[in-house]
Scaffold this active site. Sequence first.
Site, mmCIF file in Angstrom:
data_model
loop_
_atom_site.group_PDB
_atom_site.id
_atom_site.type_symbol
_atom_site.label_atom_id
_atom_site.label_comp_id
_atom_site.label_asym_id
_atom_site.label_seq_id
_atom_site.Cartn_x
_atom_site.Cartn_y
_atom_site.Cartn_z
ATOM 1 N N HIS A 90 0.728 -1.231 0.108
ATOM 2 C CA HIS A 90 0.037 -0.044 -0.068
ATOM 3 C C HIS A 90 0.903 1.229 0.044
ATOM 4 O O HIS A 90 0.303 2.334 0.409
ATOM 5 C CB HIS A 90 -1.089 0.133 1.156
ATOM 6 C CG HIS A 90 -2.022 -1.022 1.212
ATOM 7 N ND1 HIS A 90 -2.738 -1.535 2.183
ATOM 8 C CD2 HIS A 90 -2.462 -1.598 0.161
ATOM 9 C CE1 HIS A 90 -3.631 -2.479 1.837
ATOM 10 N NE2 HIS A 90 -3.366 -2.631 0.858
ATOM 11 N N HIS A 91 1.971 1.017 -0.312
ATOM 12 C CA HIS A 91 2.992 2.325 -0.208
ATOM 13 C C HIS A 91 2.523 3.293 -1.395
ATOM 14 O O HIS A 91 2.878 4.341 -1.318
ATOM 15 C CB HIS A 91 4.406 2.083 -0.288
ATOM 16 C CG HIS A 91 4.787 1.429 -1.865
ATOM 17 N ND1 HIS A 91 4.538 0.437 -2.644
ATOM 18 C CD2 HIS A 91 5.651 2.414 -2.657
ATOM 19 C CE1 HIS A 91 4.943 0.399 -3.656
ATOM 20 N NE2 HIS A 91 5.799 1.531 -3.948
ATOM 21 N N LYS A 98 -2.503 -2.463 -7.945
ATOM 22 C CA LYS A 98 -2.682 -2.877 -9.461
ATOM 23 C C LYS A 98 -2.075 -4.106 -9.585
ATOM 24 O O LYS A 98 -1.135 -4.695 -9.234
ATOM 25 C CB LYS A 98 -1.973 -1.960 -10.211
ATOM 26 C CG LYS A 98 -2.165 -1.949 -11.604
ATOM 27 C CD LYS A 98 -3.311 -1.027 -12.033
ATOM 28 C CE LYS A 98 -3.943 -1.239 -13.412
ATOM 29 N NZ LYS A 98 -4.541 -2.517 -13.717
ATOM 30 N N LYS A 138 7.540 -4.589 -10.112
ATOM 31 C CA LYS A 138 7.620 -4.238 -11.460
ATOM 32 C C LYS A 138 6.986 -2.657 -11.480
ATOM 33 O O LYS A 138 7.599 -1.988 -12.532
ATOM 34 C CB LYS A 138 6.656 -5.084 -11.924
ATOM 35 C CG LYS A 138 6.552 -5.535 -13.331
ATOM 36 C CD LYS A 138 5.415 -6.480 -13.666
ATOM 37 C CE LYS A 138 5.698 -7.913 -13.263
ATOM 38 N NZ LYS A 138 4.668 -8.760 -13.678
ATOM 39 N N ASP A 157 8.334 2.913 -13.127
ATOM 40 C CA ASP A 157 7.808 4.085 -12.614
ATOM 41 C C ASP A 157 6.311 4.233 -12.739
ATOM 42 O O ASP A 157 5.978 5.381 -13.328
ATOM 43 C CB ASP A 157 8.646 5.395 -13.439
ATOM 44 C CG ASP A 157 9.580 6.155 -12.248
ATOM 45 O OD1 ASP A 157 9.109 6.136 -11.309
ATOM 46 O OD2 ASP A 157 10.382 6.654 -12.937
ATOM 47 N N LYS A 206 -2.467 -8.656 -6.844
ATOM 48 C CA LYS A 206 -2.956 -9.817 -7.609
ATOM 49 C C LYS A 206 -4.308 -10.611 -7.361
ATOM 50 O O LYS A 206 -4.425 -10.548 -6.165
ATOM 51 C CB LYS A 206 -2.021 -10.762 -7.930
ATOM 52 C CG LYS A 206 -1.743 -11.666 -9.224
ATOM 53 C CD LYS A 206 -0.812 -10.961 -10.004
ATOM 54 C CE LYS A 206 -0.996 -11.559 -11.400
ATOM 55 N NZ LYS A 206 -0.113 -10.619 -12.598
#
Length: 476
Positions: A70-71, A76, A100, A105, A112
Amino acid sequence: MLKKNRIKSEKNSFFNCIERNFDKATKFLSIEKGLLEQIKACNAVYRMHFPVKLGKEIKVIEAYRVQHSHHKLPCKGGIRYSIKVNQDEVMTLAALMTYKCAIVDVPFGGAKGGIKIDPQTISTEAIEKITRRYTSELIKKNFIGPGIDVPAPDYGTGEREMSWIFDTFLSIRPEDVDALACVTGKPVSQGGVRGRKEATGLGVFYGIRELCKMKEDMLSVGLDIGLIGKKIIIQGLGNVGYYAASFFHNAGAIIVALAEREGAIYNKKGLNVSKVILHLKNTGSILNFPEAINIENTEKALELECDILIPAALENVINKKNAEKIKAKIIGEAANGPITPEADEILEKKGVIIIPDIYLNAGGVTVSYFEWLKNLSHVRHGRMEKRFSENMNSELLQIIETVCKKKISPEDKRTILRGPREIDLVRSGLEDTMISGFHKIRDIKISSKIKNMRTAAFVLAINKIVDSYEKLGIFP
Ligand code: NAD
Protein backbone atom coordinates in the site's frame (compact mmCIF):
# COMPACT_ATOMS: atom_id res chain seq x y z
CA MET A 1 10.68 -32.43 13.18
CA LEU A 2 7.63 -30.26 12.69
CA LYS A 3 9.81 -27.14 12.51
CA LYS A 4 12.14 -28.81 10.01
CA ASN A 5 9.21 -29.71 7.73
CA ARG A 6 7.84 -26.21 7.97
CA ILE A 7 11.16 -24.68 6.97
CA LYS A 8 11.48 -27.13 4.06
CA SER A 9 8.05 -26.24 2.71
CA GLU A 10 8.72 -22.51 3.15
CA LYS A 11 11.96 -22.84 1.22
CA ASN A 12 10.11 -24.47 -1.65
CA SER A 13 7.27 -21.94 -1.78
CA PHE A 14 6.99 -19.57 -4.73
CA PHE A 15 6.77 -16.61 -2.34
CA ASN A 16 9.98 -17.73 -0.68
CA CYS A 17 11.72 -17.78 -4.09
CA ILE A 18 10.92 -14.09 -4.51
CA GLU A 19 12.08 -13.36 -0.97
CA ARG A 20 15.38 -15.03 -1.77
CA ASN A 21 15.84 -12.81 -4.82
CA PHE A 22 14.90 -9.79 -2.71
CA ASP A 23 17.43 -10.76 0.00
CA LYS A 24 20.23 -11.10 -2.56
CA ALA A 25 19.63 -7.48 -3.58
CA THR A 26 19.61 -6.12 -0.03
CA LYS A 27 23.29 -7.06 0.27
CA PHE A 28 24.02 -4.19 -2.10
CA LEU A 29 21.97 -1.71 -0.06
CA SER A 30 22.18 -0.27 3.41
CA ILE A 31 18.55 -0.04 4.45
CA GLU A 32 17.10 -0.62 7.91
CA LYS A 33 16.01 -4.23 8.43
CA GLY A 34 12.51 -3.30 9.64
CA LEU A 35 11.80 -1.28 6.52
CA LEU A 36 12.97 -4.14 4.31
CA GLU A 37 10.66 -6.52 6.21
CA GLN A 38 7.77 -4.11 5.64
CA ILE A 39 8.51 -3.93 1.91
CA LYS A 40 8.61 -7.74 1.62
CA ALA A 41 5.42 -8.45 3.56
CA CYS A 42 1.97 -8.81 1.96
CA ASN A 43 -0.19 -5.99 3.34
CA ALA A 44 -3.57 -7.70 2.86
CA VAL A 45 -4.72 -11.15 1.77
CA TYR A 46 -8.40 -11.71 1.04
CA ARG A 47 -9.30 -15.38 0.60
CA MET A 48 -12.91 -16.06 -0.26
CA HIS A 49 -15.29 -18.91 -0.98
CA PHE A 50 -18.58 -18.17 -2.68
CA PRO A 51 -21.35 -20.31 -4.15
CA VAL A 52 -22.35 -20.19 -7.80
CA LYS A 53 -25.15 -22.22 -9.33
CA LEU A 54 -23.83 -23.92 -12.45
CA GLY A 55 -26.61 -25.85 -14.20
CA LYS A 56 -28.43 -27.74 -11.47
CA GLU A 57 -25.45 -27.85 -9.13
CA ILE A 58 -24.16 -25.38 -6.57
CA LYS A 59 -20.37 -25.05 -6.80
CA VAL A 60 -18.21 -23.45 -4.13
CA ILE A 61 -15.56 -21.30 -5.77
CA GLU A 62 -12.20 -20.53 -4.13
CA ALA A 63 -10.75 -17.14 -5.00
CA TYR A 64 -8.20 -14.57 -3.82
CA ARG A 65 -7.21 -10.93 -4.00
CA VAL A 66 -3.88 -10.01 -2.48
CA GLN A 67 -2.67 -6.44 -2.00
CA HIS A 68 1.04 -6.77 -1.51
CA SER A 69 1.89 -3.13 -0.96
CA HIS A 70 0.00 0.00 0.00
CA HIS A 71 3.02 2.32 -0.27
CA LYS A 72 1.27 3.73 -3.34
CA LEU A 73 -2.43 3.55 -4.08
CA PRO A 74 -4.29 2.20 -5.90
CA CYS A 75 -2.90 -1.31 -5.91
CA LYS A 76 -2.66 -2.85 -9.32
CA GLY A 77 -2.39 -6.37 -10.70
CA GLY A 78 -4.01 -8.95 -12.93
CA ILE A 79 -6.53 -11.66 -12.21
CA ARG A 80 -5.61 -15.23 -13.02
CA TYR A 81 -8.06 -18.05 -13.81
CA SER A 82 -6.40 -21.41 -13.36
CA ILE A 83 -7.03 -24.63 -11.51
CA LYS A 84 -3.55 -24.24 -10.00
CA VAL A 85 -4.38 -20.93 -8.25
CA ASN A 86 -3.45 -20.94 -4.57
CA GLN A 87 -2.65 -18.37 -1.89
CA ASP A 88 1.13 -18.71 -2.19
CA GLU A 89 0.98 -18.13 -5.95
CA VAL A 90 -1.28 -15.07 -5.71
CA MET A 91 0.87 -13.57 -2.92
CA THR A 92 4.00 -14.03 -5.00
CA LEU A 93 2.48 -12.55 -8.14
CA ALA A 94 1.24 -9.58 -6.08
CA ALA A 95 4.75 -9.02 -4.70
CA LEU A 96 6.21 -9.15 -8.22
CA MET A 97 3.72 -6.43 -9.19
CA THR A 98 5.03 -4.11 -6.46
CA TYR A 99 8.61 -4.42 -7.72
CA LYS A 100 7.53 -4.21 -11.37
CA CYS A 101 5.58 -0.98 -10.85
CA ALA A 102 8.54 0.57 -9.03
CA ILE A 103 10.96 -0.34 -11.83
CA VAL A 104 8.86 1.15 -14.62
CA ASP A 105 7.85 4.14 -12.54
CA VAL A 106 4.10 3.64 -12.43
CA PRO A 107 2.53 4.93 -9.22
CA PHE A 108 0.85 1.76 -7.95
CA GLY A 109 1.30 -0.75 -5.16
CA GLY A 110 1.32 -4.39 -6.25
CA ALA A 111 -1.71 -6.68 -6.15
CA LYS A 112 -2.97 -9.88 -7.78
CA GLY A 113 -6.17 -11.87 -7.95
CA GLY A 114 -6.91 -15.47 -8.71
CA ILE A 115 -9.89 -17.76 -9.14
CA LYS A 116 -9.36 -21.49 -8.90
CA ILE A 117 -11.19 -22.63 -12.03
CA ASP A 118 -10.22 -24.08 -15.38
CA PRO A 119 -11.84 -21.71 -17.90
CA GLN A 120 -11.22 -24.23 -20.69
CA THR A 121 -13.58 -26.78 -19.18
CA ILE A 122 -16.53 -24.59 -18.14
CA SER A 123 -19.06 -22.66 -20.19
CA THR A 124 -18.87 -18.94 -21.00
CA GLU A 125 -22.03 -18.39 -18.93
CA ALA A 126 -20.37 -20.05 -15.94
CA ILE A 127 -17.22 -17.92 -16.33
CA GLU A 128 -19.39 -14.79 -16.51
CA LYS A 129 -21.37 -15.75 -13.38
CA ILE A 130 -18.17 -16.46 -11.44
CA THR A 131 -16.49 -13.23 -12.63
CA ARG A 132 -19.47 -11.09 -11.64
CA ARG A 133 -19.84 -12.76 -8.23
CA TYR A 134 -16.09 -12.38 -7.58
CA THR A 135 -16.35 -8.67 -8.43
CA SER A 136 -19.24 -8.12 -6.02
CA GLU A 137 -17.27 -9.91 -3.28
CA LEU A 138 -14.38 -7.49 -3.93
CA ILE A 139 -16.76 -4.51 -3.77
CA LYS A 140 -18.25 -5.74 -0.48
CA LYS A 141 -14.81 -5.76 1.15
CA ASN A 142 -13.62 -2.56 -0.55
CA PHE A 143 -10.99 -4.49 -2.51
CA ILE A 144 -11.71 -2.82 -5.85
CA GLY A 145 -12.09 0.80 -6.99
CA PRO A 146 -10.30 3.44 -9.10
CA GLY A 147 -8.31 4.69 -6.09
CA ILE A 148 -8.15 1.43 -4.12
CA ASP A 149 -7.29 -1.58 -6.23
CA VAL A 150 -7.49 -1.89 -10.01
CA PRO A 151 -7.42 -5.39 -11.56
CA ALA A 152 -6.28 -6.27 -15.09
CA PRO A 153 -5.97 -9.40 -17.26
CA ASP A 154 -3.53 -12.21 -16.53
CA TYR A 155 -3.25 -15.92 -17.33
CA GLY A 156 -6.69 -17.21 -18.39
CA THR A 157 -8.43 -13.81 -18.54
CA GLY A 158 -8.73 -11.03 -21.10
CA GLU A 159 -10.86 -8.11 -22.33
CA ARG A 160 -14.10 -10.07 -21.94
CA GLU A 161 -13.61 -10.69 -18.20
CA MET A 162 -12.47 -7.09 -17.65
CA SER A 163 -15.67 -5.74 -19.22
CA TRP A 164 -17.78 -7.99 -16.96
CA ILE A 165 -15.87 -6.65 -13.96
CA PHE A 166 -16.44 -3.06 -15.04
CA ASP A 167 -20.14 -3.66 -15.74
CA THR A 168 -20.66 -5.28 -12.32
CA PHE A 169 -18.80 -2.46 -10.57
CA LEU A 170 -20.82 0.19 -12.41
CA SER A 171 -24.13 -1.49 -11.60
CA ILE A 172 -23.30 -1.38 -7.87
CA ARG A 173 -21.53 2.03 -7.85
CA PRO A 174 -23.37 4.01 -10.58
CA GLU A 175 -22.62 7.30 -8.80
CA ASP A 176 -18.84 6.84 -9.18
CA VAL A 177 -17.86 9.21 -11.99
CA ASP A 178 -14.49 7.42 -12.26
CA ALA A 179 -15.97 3.92 -12.39
CA LEU A 180 -14.27 3.22 -15.75
CA ALA A 181 -10.92 3.33 -13.94
CA CYS A 182 -11.85 0.42 -11.61
CA VAL A 183 -10.27 -2.10 -13.99
CA THR A 184 -7.90 -1.96 -16.98
CA GLY A 185 -7.48 -4.18 -20.02
CA LYS A 186 -11.04 -3.39 -21.11
CA PRO A 187 -12.06 -3.42 -24.79
CA VAL A 188 -11.54 -0.03 -26.47
CA SER A 189 -15.32 0.27 -26.93
CA GLN A 190 -15.66 0.21 -23.11
CA GLY A 191 -13.00 2.69 -22.12
CA GLY A 192 -9.95 0.57 -22.88
CA VAL A 193 -6.84 2.10 -24.41
CA ARG A 194 -5.55 1.25 -27.85
CA GLY A 195 -2.44 -0.91 -27.57
CA ARG A 196 -3.20 -2.62 -24.22
CA LYS A 197 -3.85 -6.08 -25.67
CA GLU A 198 -0.39 -6.44 -27.19
CA ALA A 199 1.41 -4.31 -24.55
CA THR A 200 3.09 -7.08 -22.53
CA GLY A 201 4.33 -8.90 -25.64
CA LEU A 202 5.51 -5.64 -27.18
CA GLY A 203 7.28 -4.69 -23.95
CA VAL A 204 9.04 -8.08 -24.01
CA PHE A 205 10.11 -7.30 -27.57
CA TYR A 206 11.43 -3.81 -26.69
CA GLY A 207 13.34 -5.11 -23.66
CA ILE A 208 15.07 -7.96 -25.49
CA ARG A 209 15.75 -5.74 -28.52
CA GLU A 210 17.51 -3.25 -26.23
CA LEU A 211 19.77 -5.95 -24.76
CA CYS A 212 20.59 -7.15 -28.28
CA LYS A 213 21.83 -3.63 -29.11
CA MET A 214 24.49 -3.80 -26.34
CA LYS A 215 27.79 -4.81 -27.95
CA GLU A 216 29.51 -5.87 -24.71
CA ASP A 217 26.59 -7.96 -23.50
CA MET A 218 26.21 -9.68 -26.83
CA LEU A 219 29.94 -10.35 -26.99
CA SER A 220 29.79 -11.98 -23.53
CA VAL A 221 27.41 -14.65 -24.89
CA GLY A 222 29.07 -14.93 -28.29
CA LEU A 223 26.29 -13.28 -30.30
CA ASP A 224 26.24 -10.45 -32.83
CA ILE A 225 24.27 -7.32 -32.07
CA GLY A 226 20.73 -6.91 -33.46
CA LEU A 227 17.68 -9.14 -33.75
CA ILE A 228 17.90 -10.16 -37.40
CA GLY A 229 18.58 -13.87 -37.70
CA LYS A 230 18.47 -14.57 -33.95
CA LYS A 231 16.94 -17.99 -33.25
CA ILE A 232 14.08 -17.78 -30.78
CA ILE A 233 11.92 -20.32 -28.89
CA ILE A 234 8.69 -19.21 -27.24
CA GLN A 235 6.70 -21.22 -24.71
CA GLY A 236 3.00 -20.29 -24.49
CA LEU A 237 1.05 -18.81 -27.39
CA GLY A 238 -1.44 -16.86 -25.30
CA ASN A 239 -1.74 -13.10 -25.01
CA VAL A 240 1.91 -12.46 -24.11
CA GLY A 241 3.58 -15.23 -26.15
CA TYR A 242 1.56 -14.67 -29.32
CA TYR A 243 2.25 -10.94 -29.56
CA ALA A 244 5.91 -11.35 -28.59
CA ALA A 245 6.30 -14.03 -31.30
CA SER A 246 4.68 -11.77 -33.91
CA PHE A 247 6.86 -8.75 -33.09
CA PHE A 248 10.07 -10.82 -33.19
CA HIS A 249 9.03 -12.51 -36.44
CA ASN A 250 8.28 -9.13 -38.06
CA ALA A 251 11.64 -7.76 -36.88
CA GLY A 252 13.53 -10.50 -38.76
CA ALA A 253 14.21 -12.95 -35.93
CA ILE A 254 13.74 -16.65 -36.64
CA ILE A 255 11.12 -18.36 -34.47
CA VAL A 256 12.51 -21.91 -34.50
CA ALA A 257 10.05 -23.43 -32.01
CA LEU A 258 6.72 -22.69 -30.36
CA ALA A 259 5.51 -24.70 -27.37
CA GLU A 260 1.93 -25.10 -26.13
CA ARG A 261 0.22 -27.39 -23.58
CA GLU A 262 -0.32 -30.23 -26.06
CA GLY A 263 3.20 -30.24 -27.53
CA ALA A 264 5.65 -28.12 -29.49
CA ILE A 265 6.52 -27.53 -33.14
CA TYR A 266 9.98 -26.99 -34.59
CA ASN A 267 11.50 -25.78 -37.83
CA LYS A 268 15.14 -24.73 -37.80
CA LYS A 269 14.53 -22.39 -40.76
CA GLY A 270 11.79 -20.57 -38.88
CA LEU A 271 8.02 -20.70 -38.35
CA ASN A 272 5.59 -18.22 -39.85
CA VAL A 273 3.74 -17.06 -36.72
CA SER A 274 0.52 -15.91 -38.45
CA LYS A 275 0.30 -19.21 -40.33
CA VAL A 276 0.75 -21.13 -37.06
CA ILE A 277 -2.04 -19.11 -35.44
CA LEU A 278 -4.33 -19.80 -38.40
CA HIS A 279 -3.51 -23.51 -38.10
CA LEU A 280 -4.23 -23.35 -34.35
CA LYS A 281 -7.59 -21.68 -34.98
CA ASN A 282 -8.56 -24.23 -37.64
CA THR A 283 -7.44 -27.39 -35.86
CA GLY A 284 -7.47 -26.43 -32.15
CA SER A 285 -3.78 -27.32 -31.78
CA ILE A 286 -0.37 -26.14 -32.93
CA LEU A 287 0.65 -29.76 -33.60
CA ASN A 288 0.78 -31.14 -37.15
CA PHE A 289 1.60 -27.72 -38.61
CA PRO A 290 2.62 -28.62 -42.20
CA GLU A 291 5.89 -26.65 -42.14
CA ALA A 292 7.23 -28.08 -38.87
CA ILE A 293 7.97 -31.24 -36.97
CA ASN A 294 6.06 -32.16 -33.81
CA ILE A 295 7.70 -32.45 -30.40
CA GLU A 296 5.30 -34.50 -28.29
CA ASN A 297 6.89 -33.64 -24.93
CA THR A 298 6.36 -29.88 -24.84
CA GLU A 299 8.92 -29.31 -22.07
CA LYS A 300 11.67 -30.64 -24.34
CA ALA A 301 11.23 -27.61 -26.59
CA LEU A 302 12.92 -25.47 -23.94
CA GLU A 303 16.11 -27.51 -24.35
CA LEU A 304 16.47 -27.05 -28.11
CA GLU A 305 19.31 -25.10 -29.75
CA CYS A 306 18.49 -21.36 -29.92
CA ASP A 307 19.84 -17.89 -29.07
CA ILE A 308 16.89 -16.57 -27.09
CA LEU A 309 14.37 -18.53 -25.02
CA ILE A 310 11.14 -16.81 -24.01
CA PRO A 311 8.98 -18.66 -21.46
CA ALA A 312 5.56 -16.99 -21.71
CA ALA A 313 3.25 -19.47 -20.00
CA LEU A 314 3.68 -20.36 -16.35
CA GLU A 315 6.05 -20.26 -13.38
CA ASN A 316 8.87 -22.70 -12.45
CA VAL A 317 9.17 -24.18 -15.93
CA ILE A 318 12.97 -23.85 -15.82
CA ASN A 319 14.13 -25.61 -12.69
CA LYS A 320 17.04 -27.64 -11.40
CA LYS A 321 15.90 -30.65 -13.49
CA ASN A 322 16.30 -28.97 -16.87
CA ALA A 323 18.46 -25.86 -16.28
CA GLU A 324 21.70 -27.63 -17.19
CA LYS A 325 20.19 -28.72 -20.52
CA ILE A 326 19.08 -25.24 -21.60
CA LYS A 327 21.08 -24.11 -24.65
CA ALA A 328 19.78 -20.55 -24.98
CA LYS A 329 22.27 -17.72 -24.42
CA ILE A 330 19.58 -15.27 -23.41
CA ILE A 331 16.36 -15.99 -21.49
CA GLY A 332 13.63 -13.35 -21.52
CA GLU A 333 11.20 -13.94 -18.67
CA ALA A 334 7.89 -13.00 -20.29
CA ALA A 335 5.97 -15.15 -17.80
CA ASN A 336 6.08 -14.43 -14.08
CA GLY A 337 8.61 -16.54 -12.17
CA PRO A 338 9.47 -19.05 -14.91
CA ILE A 339 12.94 -19.76 -13.43
CA THR A 340 13.42 -21.19 -9.92
CA PRO A 341 16.29 -19.77 -7.78
CA GLU A 342 18.16 -23.09 -8.11
CA ALA A 343 17.93 -22.92 -11.90
CA ASP A 344 18.92 -19.26 -11.76
CA GLU A 345 22.23 -20.20 -10.14
CA ILE A 346 22.92 -22.98 -12.65
CA LEU A 347 22.19 -20.66 -15.58
CA GLU A 348 24.30 -17.87 -14.13
CA LYS A 349 27.26 -20.26 -13.92
CA LYS A 350 26.67 -21.16 -17.57
CA GLY A 351 26.89 -17.44 -18.44
CA VAL A 352 23.28 -17.14 -19.65
CA ILE A 353 21.86 -13.60 -19.59
CA ILE A 354 18.46 -13.57 -17.90
CA ILE A 355 16.20 -10.55 -18.39
CA PRO A 356 14.00 -10.72 -15.29
CA ASP A 357 10.20 -10.77 -15.19
CA ILE A 358 9.97 -7.80 -12.82
CA TYR A 359 11.25 -5.67 -15.66
CA LEU A 360 10.57 -7.55 -18.89
CA ASN A 361 6.84 -8.20 -18.61
CA ALA A 362 6.04 -4.75 -17.17
CA GLY A 363 4.66 -3.53 -20.53
CA GLY A 364 1.16 -4.62 -19.51
CA VAL A 365 1.06 -2.61 -16.31
CA THR A 366 2.67 0.37 -18.07
CA VAL A 367 -0.08 0.55 -20.66
CA SER A 368 -2.68 -0.24 -17.98
CA TYR A 369 -1.40 2.93 -16.30
CA PHE A 370 -2.08 4.85 -19.53
CA GLU A 371 -5.58 3.34 -19.63
CA TRP A 372 -6.24 4.30 -16.00
CA LEU A 373 -5.08 7.88 -16.73
CA LYS A 374 -7.35 8.02 -19.79
CA ASN A 375 -10.31 6.84 -17.69
CA LEU A 376 -9.64 9.34 -14.91
CA SER A 377 -9.13 12.26 -17.30
CA HIS A 378 -12.20 11.24 -19.33
CA VAL A 379 -10.40 12.11 -22.55
CA ARG A 380 -8.79 9.98 -25.26
CA HIS A 381 -4.99 10.27 -25.43
CA GLY A 382 -4.06 12.56 -28.31
CA ARG A 383 -7.47 14.26 -28.57
CA MET A 384 -6.14 17.65 -27.45
CA GLU A 385 -2.92 17.71 -29.47
CA LYS A 386 -3.55 15.75 -32.69
CA ARG A 387 -5.02 18.60 -34.78
CA PHE A 388 -2.67 21.17 -33.23
CA SER A 389 0.39 19.07 -34.18
CA GLU A 390 -0.94 18.59 -37.72
CA ASN A 391 -1.45 22.35 -38.16
CA MET A 392 2.03 23.11 -36.80
CA ASN A 393 3.60 20.47 -39.07
CA SER A 394 1.72 21.90 -42.04
CA GLU A 395 3.00 25.44 -41.39
CA LEU A 396 6.53 24.11 -40.95
CA LEU A 397 6.32 22.22 -44.24
CA GLN A 398 5.12 25.30 -46.09
CA ILE A 399 8.09 27.28 -44.74
CA ILE A 400 10.52 24.51 -45.74
CA GLU A 401 9.03 24.31 -49.26
CA THR A 402 9.29 28.09 -49.67
CA VAL A 403 12.87 28.31 -48.37
CA CYS A 404 14.07 25.28 -50.36
CA LYS A 405 11.99 26.17 -53.43
CA LYS A 406 11.09 22.48 -53.69
CA LYS A 407 7.79 20.58 -53.42
CA ILE A 408 7.58 17.61 -51.06
CA SER A 409 5.79 14.53 -52.49
CA PRO A 410 2.19 13.97 -51.32
CA GLU A 411 3.16 10.62 -49.69
CA ASP A 412 5.99 12.22 -47.69
CA LYS A 413 3.66 15.08 -46.78
CA ARG A 414 1.07 12.67 -45.38
CA THR A 415 3.70 10.98 -43.19
CA ILE A 416 5.17 14.25 -41.91
CA LEU A 417 1.84 15.99 -41.29
CA ARG A 418 0.18 13.24 -39.26
CA GLY A 419 -0.49 14.20 -35.65
CA PRO A 420 -0.18 11.53 -32.93
CA ARG A 421 -3.04 9.05 -32.56
CA GLU A 422 -3.72 7.29 -29.27
CA ILE A 423 -1.93 4.12 -30.42
CA ASP A 424 1.18 6.16 -31.39
CA LEU A 425 1.33 7.82 -27.99
CA VAL A 426 0.77 4.55 -26.11
CA ARG A 427 3.46 2.72 -28.08
CA SER A 428 5.96 5.53 -27.75
CA GLY A 429 5.29 5.76 -24.00
CA LEU A 430 5.77 2.00 -23.71
CA GLU A 431 8.95 2.00 -25.81
CA ASP A 432 10.44 4.81 -23.78
CA THR A 433 9.53 3.10 -20.50
CA MET A 434 11.07 -0.22 -21.52
CA ILE A 435 14.25 1.35 -22.89
CA SER A 436 14.83 3.61 -19.90
CA GLY A 437 13.98 0.77 -17.45
CA PHE A 438 16.55 -1.45 -19.17
CA HIS A 439 19.30 1.14 -18.90
CA LYS A 440 18.54 1.96 -15.25
CA ILE A 441 18.94 -1.73 -14.39
CA ARG A 442 22.05 -2.13 -16.54
CA ASP A 443 23.66 0.98 -15.04
CA ILE A 444 23.10 -0.34 -11.48
CA LYS A 445 24.45 -3.75 -12.52
CA ILE A 446 27.64 -2.16 -13.84
CA SER A 447 28.16 0.48 -11.13
CA SER A 448 27.48 -1.91 -8.20
CA LYS A 449 29.35 -4.79 -9.87
CA ILE A 450 26.28 -7.02 -9.65
CA LYS A 451 26.53 -10.27 -11.59
CA ASN A 452 23.00 -10.52 -12.93
CA MET A 453 20.14 -8.32 -14.11
CA ARG A 454 17.63 -9.78 -11.63
CA THR A 455 19.51 -8.62 -8.55
CA ALA A 456 20.16 -5.22 -10.16
CA ALA A 457 16.42 -4.92 -10.94
CA PHE A 458 15.54 -5.69 -7.31
CA VAL A 459 18.07 -3.08 -6.13
CA LEU A 460 16.37 -0.50 -8.37
CA ALA A 461 12.89 -1.49 -7.16
CA ILE A 462 13.78 -1.50 -3.46
CA ASN A 463 15.44 1.92 -3.71
CA LYS A 464 12.35 3.35 -5.41
CA ILE A 465 9.99 1.91 -2.78
CA VAL A 466 12.16 3.15 0.10
CA ASP A 467 12.10 6.59 -1.52
CA SER A 468 8.32 6.68 -1.53
CA TYR A 469 8.09 5.43 2.06
CA GLU A 470 10.41 8.27 3.04
CA LYS A 471 8.32 10.77 1.11
CA LEU A 472 5.20 9.52 2.90
CA GLY A 473 6.99 10.18 6.19
CA ILE A 474 5.67 6.92 7.63
CA PHE A 475 8.91 6.24 9.47
CA PRO A 476 9.90 9.52 11.15
P1 NAD B 1 -2.79 -16.63 -21.50
O1 NAD B 1 -3.77 -17.41 -20.73
O2 NAD B 1 -3.28 -15.67 -22.51
O3 NAD B 1 -1.77 -17.62 -22.25
C1 NAD B 1 -1.02 -18.61 -21.64
C2 NAD B 1 -0.69 -19.66 -22.70
O4 NAD B 1 0.19 -20.64 -22.14
C3 NAD B 1 -1.93 -20.40 -23.19
O5 NAD B 1 -1.95 -20.39 -24.59
C4 NAD B 1 -1.74 -21.81 -22.63
O6 NAD B 1 -2.35 -22.81 -23.43
C5 NAD B 1 -0.22 -21.92 -22.60
N1 NAD B 1 0.26 -22.96 -21.70
C6 NAD B 1 -0.26 -23.38 -20.52
N2 NAD B 1 0.48 -24.38 -20.01
C7 NAD B 1 1.50 -24.57 -20.86
C8 NAD B 1 2.60 -25.47 -20.89
N3 NAD B 1 2.79 -26.35 -19.92
N4 NAD B 1 3.47 -25.40 -21.93
C9 NAD B 1 3.28 -24.50 -22.93
N5 NAD B 1 2.24 -23.63 -22.96
C10 NAD B 1 1.37 -23.67 -21.94
O7 NAD B 1 -1.86 -15.93 -20.42
P2 NAD B 1 -0.95 -14.64 -20.61
O8 NAD B 1 -1.75 -13.47 -20.23
O9 NAD B 1 -0.29 -14.69 -21.94
O10 NAD B 1 0.12 -14.85 -19.44
C11 NAD B 1 1.27 -15.68 -19.61
C12 NAD B 1 2.29 -15.35 -18.54
O11 NAD B 1 2.63 -13.95 -18.62
C13 NAD B 1 1.81 -15.56 -17.10
O12 NAD B 1 2.91 -15.94 -16.31
C14 NAD B 1 1.34 -14.18 -16.69
O13 NAD B 1 1.36 -14.00 -15.29
C15 NAD B 1 2.40 -13.33 -17.37
N6 NAD B 1 1.99 -11.93 -17.59
C16 NAD B 1 0.88 -11.62 -18.32
C17 NAD B 1 0.55 -10.28 -18.51
C18 NAD B 1 -0.61 -9.86 -19.38
O14 NAD B 1 -0.74 -8.64 -19.66
N7 NAD B 1 -1.46 -10.77 -19.84
C19 NAD B 1 1.34 -9.27 -17.94
C20 NAD B 1 2.48 -9.62 -17.21
C21 NAD B 1 2.79 -10.96 -17.05
